[in-house]
Write a protein that holds these residues in place. Structure first.
Motif, mmCIF file in Angstrom:
data_model
loop_
_atom_site.group_PDB
_atom_site.id
_atom_site.type_symbol
_atom_site.label_atom_id
_atom_site.label_comp_id
_atom_site.label_asym_id
_atom_site.label_seq_id
_atom_site.Cartn_x
_atom_site.Cartn_y
_atom_site.Cartn_z
ATOM 1 N N ILE A 138 0.310 -4.798 7.473
ATOM 2 C CA ILE A 138 1.353 -4.406 6.400
ATOM 3 C C ILE A 138 0.603 -3.767 5.037
ATOM 4 N N ARG A 139 0.988 -3.569 5.093
ATOM 5 C CA ARG A 139 0.399 -3.687 2.657
ATOM 6 C C ARG A 139 1.431 -2.392 2.557
ATOM 7 N N ASP A 140 1.893 -3.130 0.695
ATOM 8 C CA ASP A 140 2.441 -2.146 0.036
ATOM 9 C C ASP A 140 1.658 -0.620 -0.374
ATOM 10 N N SER A 141 1.828 -0.361 -0.762
ATOM 11 C CA SER A 141 0.924 1.328 -0.522
ATOM 12 C C SER A 141 0.920 1.734 -1.857
ATOM 13 N N LYS A 142 1.995 1.177 -2.899
ATOM 14 C CA LYS A 142 1.209 1.082 -4.640
ATOM 15 C C LYS A 142 0.841 0.343 -5.443
ATOM 16 N N ASP A 143 -0.109 -0.783 -4.118
ATOM 17 C CA ASP A 143 -0.292 -1.599 -5.247
ATOM 18 C C ASP A 143 -1.482 -2.733 -3.332
ATOM 19 N N LYS A 144 -2.288 -1.799 -3.150
ATOM 20 C CA LYS A 144 -3.432 -2.257 -2.229
ATOM 21 C C LYS A 144 -4.251 -3.413 -2.173
ATOM 22 N N THR A 145 -4.382 -3.573 -4.024
ATOM 23 C CA THR A 145 -4.772 -5.300 -4.136
ATOM 24 C C THR A 145 -4.443 -6.335 -3.685
ATOM 25 N N ARG A 146 -3.023 -6.547 -3.965
ATOM 26 C CA ARG A 146 -2.123 -7.331 -2.857
ATOM 27 C C ARG A 146 -2.360 -7.800 -1.322
ATOM 28 N N PRO A 147 -1.805 -8.528 -1.541
ATOM 29 C CA PRO A 147 -2.225 -9.513 -0.017
ATOM 30 C C PRO A 147 -1.262 -8.571 0.938
ATOM 31 N N TYR A 148 -1.620 -8.166 1.964
ATOM 32 C CA TYR A 148 -0.818 -7.872 3.434
ATOM 33 C C TYR A 148 -0.542 -8.773 4.169
ATOM 34 N N VAL A 149 1.117 -8.463 4.702
ATOM 35 C CA VAL A 149 1.363 -9.588 6.033
ATOM 36 C C VAL A 149 0.467 -8.680 7.427
ATOM 37 N N GLN A 150 0.442 -10.042 8.103
ATOM 38 C CA GLN A 150 -0.006 -9.325 9.448
ATOM 39 C C GLN A 150 0.794 -9.891 10.997
ATOM 40 N N MET A 151 1.119 -9.540 11.725
ATOM 41 C CA MET A 151 2.146 -9.796 13.291
ATOM 42 C C MET A 151 1.450 -9.352 14.004
ATOM 43 N N GLN A 152 2.337 -10.307 14.965
ATOM 44 C CA GLN A 152 1.923 -9.496 16.640
ATOM 45 C C GLN A 152 2.368 -8.259 17.027
ATOM 46 N N PRO A 153 1.685 -7.110 17.659
ATOM 47 C CA PRO A 153 2.372 -6.852 18.024
ATOM 48 C C PRO A 153 3.377 -7.160 18.456
ATOM 49 N N ALA A 154 4.271 -7.358 19.920
ATOM 50 C CA ALA A 154 5.646 -7.546 20.020
ATOM 51 C C ALA A 154 6.637 -7.799 18.608
ATOM 52 N N THR A 155 6.051 -8.945 18.165
ATOM 53 C CA THR A 155 6.654 -8.794 16.842
ATOM 54 C C THR A 155 7.148 -7.239 15.665
ATOM 55 N N TRP A 156 5.940 -6.130 15.311
ATOM 56 C CA TRP A 156 6.108 -4.822 14.680
ATOM 57 C C TRP A 156 6.872 -4.102 15.915
ATOM 58 N N SER A 157 7.155 -4.100 17.270
ATOM 59 C CA SER A 157 7.895 -3.709 17.541
ATOM 60 C C SER A 157 9.750 -4.002 17.905
ATOM 61 N N SER A 158 9.381 -5.436 18.005
ATOM 62 C CA SER A 158 10.814 -5.653 17.547
ATOM 63 C C SER A 158 11.345 -4.994 16.504
ATOM 64 N N PHE A 159 10.376 -5.562 15.052
ATOM 65 C CA PHE A 159 10.879 -5.195 13.903
ATOM 66 C C PHE A 159 10.975 -3.854 13.776
ATOM 67 N N VAL A 160 10.788 -2.701 14.316
ATOM 68 C CA VAL A 160 10.802 -0.968 14.591
ATOM 69 C C VAL A 160 11.704 -1.040 15.126
ATOM 70 N N THR A 161 12.334 -1.000 16.263
ATOM 71 C CA THR A 161 13.413 -0.739 17.064
ATOM 72 C C THR A 161 15.133 -1.509 16.339
ATOM 73 N N TRP A 162 14.788 -2.277 15.728
ATOM 74 C CA TRP A 162 15.900 -3.436 14.997
ATOM 75 C C TRP A 162 16.396 -2.071 13.637
ATOM 76 N N VAL A 163 15.004 -1.834 13.075
ATOM 77 C CA VAL A 163 15.487 -0.622 11.820
ATOM 78 C C VAL A 163 16.165 0.451 12.415
#
Length: 65
Positions: free
Chosen positions: A40-65
């Motif tokens: 996952i990265r910020d679309s406004k600044d693609k040169t900055r570091p991005y975050v990575q996570m396990q698919p299960a963590t992403w799925s939990s986050f998307v469900t929560w949001v």
């Protein structure tokens, strides 16, 4: 939660996708790349570091949001 910041240059083969809910100019959003991890990265600044996570963590986050 397993979230690790990584450099954008560490995996140049990633293909990022922007949400269709991004503003009309295509900014102000996050972009996501799916691989063994979810990246996952910020679309406004693609040169900055991005975050990575396990698919299960992403799925939990998307469900929560």
């Amino acid at each position: 939660m397993n979230v690790n910041p990584v450099s954008t240059g560490s995996d140049p083969g990633l293909r990022f996708f922007k949400s269709s809910y991004s503003d009309g100019a295509g900014n102000n959003c996050v972009e996501v790349a799916l691989a063994r991890q979810v990246h996952i990265r910020d679309s406004k600044d693609k040169t900055r570091p991005y975050v990575q996570m396990q698919p299960a963590t992403w799925s939990s986050f998307v469900t929560w949001v």
